[in-house]
Design a protein around this motif. Structure first.
Motif, PDB file in Angstrom:
ATOM      1  N   PRO A 112       0.499  -1.275   0.425  1.00 21.96           N
ATOM      2  CA  PRO A 112      -0.126   0.546  -0.031  1.00 21.96           C
ATOM      3  C   PRO A 112       1.225   1.100  -0.111  1.00 21.96           C
ATOM      4  CG  PRO A 112      -0.707  -1.909   1.695  1.00 21.96           C
ATOM      5  CD  PRO A 112       0.979  -2.356   1.253  1.00 21.96           C
ATOM      6  N   ARG A 113       0.190   2.283  -0.624  1.00 25.40           N
ATOM      7  CA  ARG A 113       1.170   3.957  -0.682  1.00 25.40           C
ATOM      8  C   ARG A 113       1.728   3.698   0.711  1.00 25.40           C
ATOM      9  NH1 ARG A 113      -1.449   7.201  -4.426  1.00 25.40           N
ATOM     10  NH2 ARG A 113      -2.173   8.948  -2.260  1.00 25.40           N
ATOM     11  N   ARG A 114       0.972   3.694   2.067  1.00 26.90           N
ATOM     12  CA  ARG A 114       1.442   4.641   3.237  1.00 26.90           C
ATOM     13  C   ARG A 114       3.238   3.565   3.367  1.00 26.90           C
ATOM     14  NH1 ARG A 114      -0.264   7.089   6.914  1.00 26.90           N
ATOM     15  NH2 ARG A 114      -2.589   7.430   5.588  1.00 26.90           N
ATOM     16  N   PHE A 115       3.028   2.061   2.916  1.00 29.94           N
ATOM     17  CA  PHE A 115       3.895   1.415   3.369  1.00 29.94           C
ATOM     18  C   PHE A 115       5.199   1.028   1.691  1.00 29.94           C
ATOM     19  CE2 PHE A 115       0.319  -0.150   6.249  1.00 29.94           C
ATOM     20  CZ  PHE A 115       0.817   0.393   7.079  1.00 29.94           C
ATOM     21  N   HIS A 116       5.569   2.130   1.132  1.00 31.11           N
ATOM     22  CA  HIS A 116       5.976   1.750   0.094  1.00 31.11           C
ATOM     23  C   HIS A 116       6.929   1.788   0.102  1.00 31.11           C
ATOM     24  CE1 HIS A 116       6.313   1.384  -4.489  1.00 31.11           C
ATOM     25  NE2 HIS A 116       7.306   2.367  -4.354  1.00 31.11           N
ATOM     26  N   GLU A 117       7.750   3.352   1.483  1.00 33.63           N
ATOM     27  CA  GLU A 117       9.259   3.226   1.553  1.00 33.63           C
ATOM     28  C   GLU A 117       9.539   2.062   1.824  1.00 33.63           C
ATOM     29  OE1 GLU A 117       7.452   5.673   1.353  1.00 33.63           O
ATOM     30  OE2 GLU A 117       7.971   7.133  -0.033  1.00 33.63           O
ATOM     31  N   HIS A 183       7.840   9.332  -7.805  1.00 32.69           N
ATOM     32  CA  HIS A 183       8.125   8.357  -6.427  1.00 32.69           C
ATOM     33  C   HIS A 183       8.414   9.733  -5.285  1.00 32.69           C
ATOM     34  CE1 HIS A 183       9.423   5.343  -3.265  1.00 32.69           C
ATOM     35  NE2 HIS A 183       8.626   4.674  -3.393  1.00 32.69           N
ATOM     36  N   GLY A 186       3.463  11.500  -3.487  1.00 40.98           N
ATOM     37  CA  GLY A 186       2.730  11.260  -3.242  1.00 40.98           C
ATOM     38  C   GLY A 186       1.632  10.558  -4.280  1.00 40.98           C
ATOM     39  N   THR A 187       1.666  11.479  -5.305  1.00 39.41           N
ATOM     40  CA  THR A 187       0.591  10.374  -6.375  1.00 39.41           C
ATOM     41  C   THR A 187       1.417   9.767  -6.742  1.00 39.41           C
ATOM     42  OG1 THR A 187       1.664  12.675  -7.509  1.00 39.41           O
ATOM     43  CG2 THR A 187      -0.632  13.006  -7.359  1.00 39.41           C
TER      44      THR A 187
END
Lengths: 260, 294
Positions: A112-117, A183, A186-187
């Protein structure tokens, strides 16, 4: 196949390896991992990671066994250490298969985007071994083409510098490509989302059945997951748990039929 | 053609992996010799207590080797853990893994006989303790981390366990004093199915009853000891076998038996090896076919 299905598969296979020291279960698990690797590996440099992880597993098993010889030597303790080492080797082989059958950056896209890093960091950490293996292979090939000896220990410094350089270049390339894809801004749109195929669903179901069977056996202390080494007895294997390990071969059977 | 070759390869692998099976270790049966040094081993599972008069194969053996000897001479079921330094299972009770504290708070407590029928809590590993001729070693299943809280086996001295030197066939006459301790014995049997904790506390109570009897009279064995009669097939003198004539066998003396023959690999093992060979060969052919196709 969907990378999430492979994550599920490797998790369940690792659970199986983690809960037992029975050589029958572990041997069958390694054979299943080998079969899945043979049927499903992605052609390319990362496919070599299976062999490297297998060798690492055998080395770990050997070291674990040799450590016994520092203390009092008994047949039981040697077998005990060898079985512990075999468990470690089986876990390494399972991860070697996972590395060979998946694209590490396909795995990152699942997060998920929140956990992408954090997922990216984990994927990079996981990918270090296969990427280094691939670059060692490339450098040695290039040196052999130029008539340089690559077999000697003396050639190690000559090997190390280009590999470190390649690693640096890879990191810079990755950073540039991440920046180019927006990257961290946010989008992020998902390009060509991977679909859940019937094969992926079957893999997930089969693998979760195998993992569940071993979790149940470990919590209820049944199935002879840890054969006694004091006294040294012949290990027994439950047919149900053997069949559960066999379920982990499902992606190999499906992949084999599709490729043919 | 390819199928025949793969079958031949699988067969070769199978034979290669099965070869060690033929080298299964032979087990020797040691009989208790009268003159040899011997030590007493008392195993209290919480529901029943079994005593073993173990002949030592050396002047001094370790506490764990004493259990191995009891297994060889009487067929005592056991399993060690933590690389052979701790006791996980005795007489069918305990943990089947390598973590001997897997059933904590219940575990096998280790006690040394103090020479007068009492017990002293052991502070070290049984693998390091030296057992000499005439020593008494006790194992008790239950909860409690010290000698005061962990249930102790019934009070027994070396002569209670090893009096067969004086009288090879002990008199089967304990019915007369049997009624007096039968209350304690019935108590012990009643909570037998209660498991570790309940059985442990109850065993402590019955051991208290046993210490009430004067232990100075070493000439006559305690009336609560019942001799297992025959039944060489039973692994460790089972209470059922010892039951005839006695109302409540709290303490059972193990009858010498040949150890159960350690069989070779079961059929499941061969099936596993066959499956491994099949997967290995199948993977190899798949790999070759993929390489050929690429």
């Amino acid at each position: 196949m969907h990378p999430a299905a492979w994550i599920f598969w490797v998790t369940c296979a690792a659970i199986v390896a983690f809960t037992t020291t029975d050589p029958f279960y572990l041997g069958l698990l390694v054979a299943v991992a080998w079969f899945v690797y043979a049927a499903c590996h992605v052609p390319g440099p990362t496919a070599r990671s299976f062999r490297v992880f297998l060798i690492a597993g055998l080395v770990a098993m050997g070291i674990r066994t040799l450590l016994v010889f520092l203390g009092t030597i008994e047949l039981g303790s040697v077998v005990y250490a060898a079985l512990e080492g075999m468990r470690l080797a089986a876990i390494l082989v399972v991860f070697g298969t996972f590395n060979a059958v998946t694209d590490p950056f396909g795995v990152v896209r699942l997060a998920p985007r929140r956990f992408h890093e954090p997922a990216l960091a984990a994927a990079l950490a996981l990918a270090i071994a296969p990427r280094t293996i691939a670059s060692v292979h490339r450098v040695r090939e290039a040196q052999a083409l130029r008539g340089l000896s690559t077999a000697r220990w003396r050639s190690l410094p000559a090997l190390a510098i280009p590999i470190l350089e390649t690693g640096m270049e890879d990191a810079v390339t990755l950073a540039e490509s991440m920046d180019a894809r927006g990257h961290g801004r946010g989008t992020r749109t998902r390009y060509r989302p991977q679909r859940w195929s019937a094969a992926a669903v079957a893999t997930v179901l089969a693998a979760s059945a195998a993992g569940a069977a071993f979790i149940v056996a470990a919590t209820t202390r049944t199935g002879g997951l840890h054969p006694s080494t004091f006294p040294l007895i012949w290990p027994v294997a439950s047919p149900w748990l053997l069949a559960a390990i066999g379920l982990l071969a499902v992606p190999g059977v499906i992949g084999r039929g599709r490729d043919a | 053609m390819g199928r025949a070759r793969s079958f031949a390869l699988g067969l070769t692998l199978l034979v290669g992996t099965c070869a060690p099976v033929l080298l299964s270790p032979g087990t020797a049966c040691a009989a208790t010799a009268a003159a040899a040094p011997h030590a007493a081993l008392v195993v209290d599972t919480g529901t029943r207590t079994t005593t073993y008069c173990v002949a030592l194969d050396d002047g001094s053996v370790s506490g764990t080797h004493l259990i191995e000897l009891a297994s060889a001479q009487y067929g005592l079921d056991y399993r060690f853990g933590f690389a052979g330094r701790a006791i996980c299972r005795l007489d069918g009770v305990g943990v089947d893994g390598d973590d001997c504290f897997g059933a904590y708070p219940d575990y096998w407590g280790y006690l040394h006989g103090d020479g007068a029928g009492g017990w002293a809590w052991a502070t070290g590993s049984a693998a390091d303790h030296a057992v000499d001729d005439g020593d008494v070693e006790g194992w008790s299943w239950g909860a409690g981390d010290s000698g005061t809280t962990h249930p102790a086996p019934p009070a027994l001295s070396i002569d209670d366990v090893c009096d067969q030197l004086d009288s090879p066939t002990p008199s089967p006459s304990p019915p007369a004093p049997a009624p007096s301790p039968s209350s304690g014995g019935g108590n012990g049997n009643g909570s037998g199915s209660g498991g570790g904790g309940g059985g442990g506390t109850d065993s402590a109570g019955s051991s208290g009853a046993a210490t009430a009897t004067p232990s100075s009279s070493v000439s006559s064995p305690s009336p609560r000891i019942h001799h297992a009669s025959g039944s060489p097939a039973a692994p460790a003198g089972s209470p059922v076998a010892a039951a005839p004539g006695s109302a409540s066998p709290d303490v059972v003396r193990a009858a010498a038996t040949a150890p159960p023959a350690s069989g070779g690999p079961p059929f499941g093992g061969l099936v596993t090896l066959g499956a491994i060979a099949l997967l290995g060969v199948g993977g190899w052919f798949t790999l070759r076919r993929r390489k050929g196709g690429a």
